[in-house]
Design a protein around this motif. Structure first.
Motif, PDB file in Angstrom:
ATOM      1  N   LEU A  99       0.820  -1.203   0.000  1.00  0.00           N
ATOM      2  CA  LEU A  99       0.000   0.000   0.000  1.00  0.00           C
ATOM      3  C   LEU A  99       0.855   1.254   0.000  1.00  0.00           C
ATOM      4  N   GLY A 100       0.427   2.235  -0.809  1.00  0.00           N
ATOM      5  CA  GLY A 100       0.996   3.561  -0.707  1.00  0.00           C
ATOM      6  C   GLY A 100       0.299   4.329   0.398  1.00  0.00           C
ATOM      7  N   ILE A 101       0.697   5.578   0.592  1.00  0.00           N
ATOM      8  CA  ILE A 101       0.175   6.333   1.729  1.00  0.00           C
ATOM      9  C   ILE A 101      -1.325   6.595   1.596  1.00  0.00           C
ATOM     10  N   LEU A 102      -1.814   6.855   0.360  1.00  0.00           N
ATOM     11  CA  LEU A 102      -3.243   7.097   0.173  1.00  0.00           C
ATOM     12  C   LEU A 102      -4.051   5.846   0.489  1.00  0.00           C
ATOM     13  N   ALA A 103      -3.626   4.708  -0.064  1.00  0.00           N
ATOM     14  CA  ALA A 103      -4.337   3.451   0.177  1.00  0.00           C
ATOM     15  C   ALA A 103      -4.283   3.073   1.651  1.00  0.00           C
ATOM     16  N   TYR A 104      -3.135   3.280   2.280  1.00  0.00           N
ATOM     17  CA  TYR A 104      -2.984   2.966   3.704  1.00  0.00           C
ATOM     18  C   TYR A 104      -3.956   3.787   4.547  1.00  0.00           C
ATOM     19  N   ASN A 105      -4.003   5.097   4.294  1.00  0.00           N
ATOM     20  CA  ASN A 105      -4.878   5.964   5.081  1.00  0.00           C
ATOM     21  C   ASN A 105      -6.348   5.612   4.877  1.00  0.00           C
ATOM     22  N   LEU A 106      -6.755   5.394   3.630  1.00  0.00           N
ATOM     23  CA  LEU A 106      -8.156   5.063   3.354  1.00  0.00           C
ATOM     24  C   LEU A 106      -8.548   3.720   3.958  1.00  0.00           C
ATOM     25  N   LEU A 107      -7.644   2.744   3.889  1.00  0.00           N
ATOM     26  CA  LEU A 107      -7.938   1.427   4.451  1.00  0.00           C
ATOM     27  C   LEU A 107      -8.159   1.523   5.954  1.00  0.00           C
ATOM     28  N   CYS A 108      -7.301   2.242   6.650  1.00  0.00           N
ATOM     29  CA  CYS A 108      -7.425   2.376   8.103  1.00  0.00           C
ATOM     30  C   CYS A 108      -8.682   3.150   8.489  1.00  0.00           C
ATOM     31  N   GLU A 109      -9.074   4.109   7.659  1.00  0.00           N
ATOM     32  CA  GLU A 109     -10.268   4.892   7.958  1.00  0.00           C
ATOM     33  C   GLU A 109     -11.547   4.110   7.683  1.00  0.00           C
TER      34      GLU A 109
ATOM     35  N   TYR B 173     -11.857   0.662   7.070  1.00  0.00           N
ATOM     36  CA  TYR B 173     -11.868  -0.683   7.653  1.00  0.00           C
ATOM     37  C   TYR B 173     -10.851  -0.741   8.799  1.00  0.00           C
ATOM     38  N   PRO B 174     -11.192  -0.156   9.958  1.00  0.00           N
ATOM     39  CA  PRO B 174     -10.222  -0.024  11.056  1.00  0.00           C
ATOM     40  C   PRO B 174      -9.564  -1.324  11.492  1.00  0.00           C
ATOM     41  N   LEU B 175     -10.292  -2.466  11.418  1.00  0.00           N
ATOM     42  CA  LEU B 175      -9.709  -3.726  11.883  1.00  0.00           C
ATOM     43  C   LEU B 175      -8.564  -4.193  11.000  1.00  0.00           C
ATOM     44  N   ALA B 176      -8.469  -3.665   9.785  1.00  0.00           N
ATOM     45  CA  ALA B 176      -7.374  -4.051   8.894  1.00  0.00           C
ATOM     46  C   ALA B 176      -6.023  -3.632   9.457  1.00  0.00           C
ATOM     47  N   GLU B 177      -6.036  -2.628  10.322  1.00  0.00           N
ATOM     48  CA  GLU B 177      -4.777  -2.110  10.871  1.00  0.00           C
ATOM     49  C   GLU B 177      -3.999  -3.183  11.632  1.00  0.00           C
ATOM     50  N   ARG B 178      -4.719  -4.178  12.153  1.00  0.00           N
ATOM     51  CA  ARG B 178      -4.034  -5.257  12.880  1.00  0.00           C
ATOM     52  C   ARG B 178      -3.152  -6.088  11.962  1.00  0.00           C
ATOM     53  N   ASP B 179      -3.448  -6.091  10.647  1.00  0.00           N
ATOM     54  CA  ASP B 179      -2.716  -6.932   9.698  1.00  0.00           C
ATOM     55  C   ASP B 179      -1.814  -6.116   8.787  1.00  0.00           C
ATOM     56  N   ILE B 180      -1.509  -4.880   9.179  1.00  0.00           N
ATOM     57  CA  ILE B 180      -0.666  -4.001   8.368  1.00  0.00           C
ATOM     58  C   ILE B 180       0.710  -3.861   9.024  1.00  0.00           C
ATOM     59  N   HIS B 181       1.756  -3.940   8.207  1.00  0.00           N
ATOM     60  CA  HIS B 181       3.129  -3.807   8.704  1.00  0.00           C
ATOM     61  C   HIS B 181       3.872  -2.771   7.855  1.00  0.00           C
ATOM     62  N   PRO B 182       4.608  -1.854   8.484  1.00  0.00           N
ATOM     63  CA  PRO B 182       5.340  -0.833   7.717  1.00  0.00           C
ATOM     64  C   PRO B 182       6.507  -1.444   6.948  1.00  0.00           C
ATOM     65  N   LEU B 183       6.706  -0.955   5.737  1.00  0.00           N
ATOM     66  CA  LEU B 183       7.829  -1.405   4.903  1.00  0.00           C
ATOM     67  C   LEU B 183       8.903  -0.335   4.792  1.00  0.00           C
ATOM     68  N   GLY B 184       8.580   0.892   5.200  1.00  0.00           N
ATOM     69  CA  GLY B 184       9.500   2.008   5.045  1.00  0.00           C
ATOM     70  C   GLY B 184       9.253   2.720   3.729  1.00  0.00           C
ATOM     71  N   GLY B 185       9.723   3.954   3.639  1.00  0.00           N
ATOM     72  CA  GLY B 185       9.560   4.709   2.413  1.00  0.00           C
ATOM     73  C   GLY B 185       8.116   4.966   2.063  1.00  0.00           C
ATOM     74  N   GLU B 186       7.288   5.218   3.066  1.00  0.00           N
ATOM     75  CA  GLU B 186       5.852   5.461   2.888  1.00  0.00           C
ATOM     76  C   GLU B 186       5.156   4.320   2.156  1.00  0.00           C
ATOM     77  N   LYS B 187       5.557   3.089   2.504  1.00  0.00           N
ATOM     78  CA  LYS B 187       4.928   1.887   1.985  1.00  0.00           C
ATOM     79  C   LYS B 187       4.543   0.982   3.150  1.00  0.00           C
ATOM     80  N   TRP B 188       3.400   0.275   3.012  1.00  0.00           N
ATOM     81  CA  TRP B 188       2.927  -0.636   4.037  1.00  0.00           C
ATOM     82  C   TRP B 188       2.474  -1.945   3.390  1.00  0.00           C
TER      83      TRP B 188
END
Length: 296
Positions: free
Chosen positions: A226-236, A238-253
């Protein structure tokens, strides 16, 4: 009243109002207290004006008890609401003493796996109330005039209800005619008629619901960069998705999760193709390709 006792009372209230019923021995074991203490706390509820119901050896707090509805609106959260609240608390500076107190009070009553149902209002309330009673009393019901989402067929369904999704949006039932466990949308029920006792309790099993709020018996692993836009929209959205998200660095998840089907995650990905890369899921790639061919 000291804080530890208050926390134990709140935990006991949660268990006594859950869809699952417990006897005193089970309550004592789960709350790590003696039978005598459980009885004493139940007497505390009774003295405060709550109505205690007993079915066999199982004990419950009657949700029609005086004051219960007011209290329930204060302490009942959906899983997503509790997750958002948890996230907000985590954003408080660690040096703030209130942060630890808030976390302790929230986690002593709720966890992210089993949370109290929210209160239902409006035209669905009578049907929900009847379904709750049927679950408590282990009785079948007739879903009168149920409007199916497949073909718009309207007919009665004889089922054994045994649980709800958050907000009572759907009810888990064993469909007697089809001999399978299904989710029925409560908004599509015309009315609920009472039936006889459960006959198929051994077959009651809740299915899998993914972070995109879709359910099914199958599970598919999906990995998305995910890029920053997709990451932000996903968390907003579908909040439970945040449990399965891991940072990759460089504004990527990386989203690494299981889904019940491709429709939910597929619709999300299609809207953000420029900001999402499918890392692993041949099924999702096939779904996206088919979707784009149909609509573009």
């Amino acid at each position: 009243m000291d804080q530890p006792k208050l926390e134990r009372l709140l935990r006991l209230m949660k268990m006594l109002t859950a869809n699952t019923t417990y006897n005193v021995d089970q309550l004592a074991a789960k709350l790590d207290m003696s039978r005598r203490t459980v009885y004493r706390y139940i007497d505390t509820f009774r003295e405060a004006g709550f109505v205690i119901k007993k079915t066999g050896d199982c004990i419950r707090l009657d949700k029609e008890s005086p004051h219960f509805r007011d209290i329930s609106q204060l302490v009942h959260f959906t899983e997503e609401e509790a997750h958002i609240l948890k996230r907000a608390i985590e954003n408080i500076d660690d040096t703030n003493l209130l942060k630890q107190n808030l976390k302790k009070k929230l986690y002593s009553v709720y966890d992210n796996k089993s949370l109290a149902d929210t209160v239902v209002r409006g035209k669905n309330a009578p049907n929900i109330h009847t379904l709750i009673e049927a679950i408590e009393e282990k009785r079948q019901v007739f879903l009168r005039g149920y409007r199916s989402g497949h073909g718009g067929v309207v007919r009665d369904r004889r089922v054994e209800p045994f649980g709800f999704t958050t907000n009572y949006v759907e009810v888990w039932c064993y469909d007697v005619e089809d001999a399978t466990c299904k989710l029925f949308k409560t908004a599509r029920i015309g009315s609920v008629g009472e039936g006889g006792p459960w006959q198929y309790e051994a077959q009651h099993e809740k299915g899998f619901i993914d972070v995109f709020r879709l359910h099914g018996s199958a599970r598919y692993r999906v990995q998305l960069e995910l890029g920053i836009l997709a990451y932000n929209l996903l968390c907003e959205e579908y909040p439970l998705a945040e449990r399965d998200i891991h940072p990759l660095g460089g504004e990527k998840w990386m989203l690494d999760t299981e889904v019940a089907g491709m429709a939910g995650v597929g619709r999300f990905v299609v809207g953000l193709l420029d900001d999402i890369r499918i890392v692993d899921s041949s099924e999702l790639k096939t779904y996206i390709h088919s979707y784009l061919e149909r609509f573009l």
